[in-house]
Design a protein around this motif. Structure first.
Motif, short mmCIF file in Angstrom:
data_model
loop_
_atom_site.label_atom_id
_atom_site.label_comp_id
_atom_site.label_asym_id
_atom_site.label_seq_id
_atom_site.Cartn_x
_atom_site.Cartn_y
_atom_site.Cartn_z
N ARG A 108 -3.30 48.00 -9.52
CA ARG A 108 -3.60 47.99 -10.96
C ARG A 108 -2.36 48.47 -11.69
NH1 ARG A 108 -8.93 51.25 -11.87
NH2 ARG A 108 -7.37 52.75 -11.34
N THR A 109 -2.10 47.88 -12.84
CA THR A 109 -0.84 48.11 -13.53
C THR A 109 -1.05 48.80 -14.88
OG1 THR A 109 0.09 46.17 -12.48
CG2 THR A 109 1.19 46.96 -14.48
N ALA A 110 -0.38 49.95 -15.06
CA ALA A 110 -0.39 50.62 -16.36
C ALA A 110 0.54 49.89 -17.30
CB ALA A 110 0.03 52.08 -16.20
N SER A 111 1.79 49.67 -16.86
CA SER A 111 2.77 49.00 -17.71
C SER A 111 3.98 48.58 -16.91
CB SER A 111 3.22 49.92 -18.85
OG SER A 111 3.93 51.04 -18.33
N TYR A 112 4.79 47.73 -17.54
CA TYR A 112 6.11 47.37 -17.06
C TYR A 112 7.08 47.84 -18.13
CZ TYR A 112 3.33 44.04 -14.33
OH TYR A 112 2.41 43.45 -13.52
N GLN A 113 8.17 48.46 -17.71
CA GLN A 113 9.18 48.93 -18.66
C GLN A 113 10.54 48.42 -18.23
OE1 GLN A 113 8.37 53.13 -18.03
NE2 GLN A 113 7.48 53.27 -20.09
N TYR A 114 11.40 48.19 -19.22
CA TYR A 114 12.76 47.72 -18.98
C TYR A 114 13.72 48.62 -19.75
CZ TYR A 114 10.40 43.68 -17.07
OH TYR A 114 9.60 42.87 -16.30
N PHE A 115 14.74 49.10 -19.05
CA PHE A 115 15.71 50.03 -19.62
C PHE A 115 17.13 49.54 -19.40
CE2 PHE A 115 12.03 52.52 -18.43
CZ PHE A 115 11.87 53.43 -19.46
N ILE A 116 17.97 49.82 -20.37
CA ILE A 116 19.42 49.74 -20.21
C ILE A 116 19.91 51.15 -20.45
CG2 ILE A 116 21.60 48.78 -21.05
CD1 ILE A 116 19.99 46.27 -21.89
N GLY A 117 20.43 51.79 -19.42
CA GLY A 117 20.73 53.22 -19.51
C GLY A 117 19.42 53.96 -19.74
#
Length: 174
Positions: A108-117
Motif C-alpha cells: 500500500r502506498t502513502a505517496s511518491y516523492q521526487y527531489f532534486i537535492g
C-alpha cells in the motif's frame, strides 16, 4: 541405541528450529520496487551498464526509513549508489520526465516523492492503495537544465519504510 538416536535427533531439531526461524524470513524477503525508466542507478547496476556490487542482484531492495535523502536508502551494502564518481549514464530528457516504477512486491502506498537535492519537485498521493505492477508519473523539472540527479521515493502506507531510487538526467530546454 534407538533412544540415543532419538535424543540426538531431538537435540539437532531444537538447535536448528531457531536458526530456521531467524534465517528463513531474511532469505525469502526479496523485495519491492524501483524506477526502471529512465534507468535509475540500481537499474543501471542490474543491467551491467555500471559495475556494482550486490545491488545488481536486487535493484528493488533499496529500502530504508522514510525521510532519507540518499540514493542507497541508508543501506550500507548499497553505498555505491551514493557514489557520484561512478560513470552513471544520464538520460537525455526535456522539461517533463515520465518516471516508470516497477514493483516486485506491491505495498500500500502513502505517496511518491521526487527531489532534486533537498528540494521536493513533486509529490503524488498513493491514497494508501496497492499499486499495479508498474506505475508512471510525469514530473516537471521546473526550468532546470543540465545534469541533475533526481531522488525518487516510494513511501509505503503500512510500514515506516520507503524505497529509494536515484536517476541521473541531462535536462534540456523544451
Amino acid at each position: 541405541m534407538n533412544l540415543n538416536k532419538r535424543l540426538v535427533a531431538a537435540l539437532v531439531g531444537a538447535i536448528a528450529a531457531p536458526l530456521i526461524v531467524v534465517i528463513g524470513p531474511a532469505a525469502i524477503a526479496s523485495a519491492h520496487g524501483y524506477v526502471n525508466a529512465p534507468a535509475s542507478r540500481q537499474a543501471q547496476c542490474a543491467a551491467g551498464t555500471v559495475s556494482c556490487g550486490d545491488i545488481k542482484y536486487e535493484p528493488q531492495s533499496v529500502e530504508g526509513p522514510k525521510g532519507l535523502r540518499s540514493c542507497n536508502g541508508g543501506v550500507a551494502r548499497f553505498a555505491e549508489l551514493n557514489d557520484n564518481k561512478k560513470p552513471w549514464q544520464a538520460a537525455g530528457v526535456g522539461q517533463t520526465v515520465t518516471f516508470n516504477w516497477t514493483f516486485t512486491a506491491r505495498h500500500r502506498t502513502a505517496s511518491y516523492q521526487y527531489f532534486i537535492g533537498n528540494t521536493k519537485i513533486a509529490e503524488i498521493n498513493g491514497n494508501n492503495q496497492q499499486p499495479p505492477a508498474t506505475v508512471s508519473h510525469k514530473v516537471s523539472m521546473g526550468g532546470r537544465t543540465g545534469r541533475i540527479t533526481v531522488l525518487a521515493v516510494w513511501n509505503i502506507g503500512d510500514t515506516a519504510n520507503a524505497f529509494y531510487s536515484c536517476i541521473d538526467l541531462n535536462v534540456g530546454k523544451s
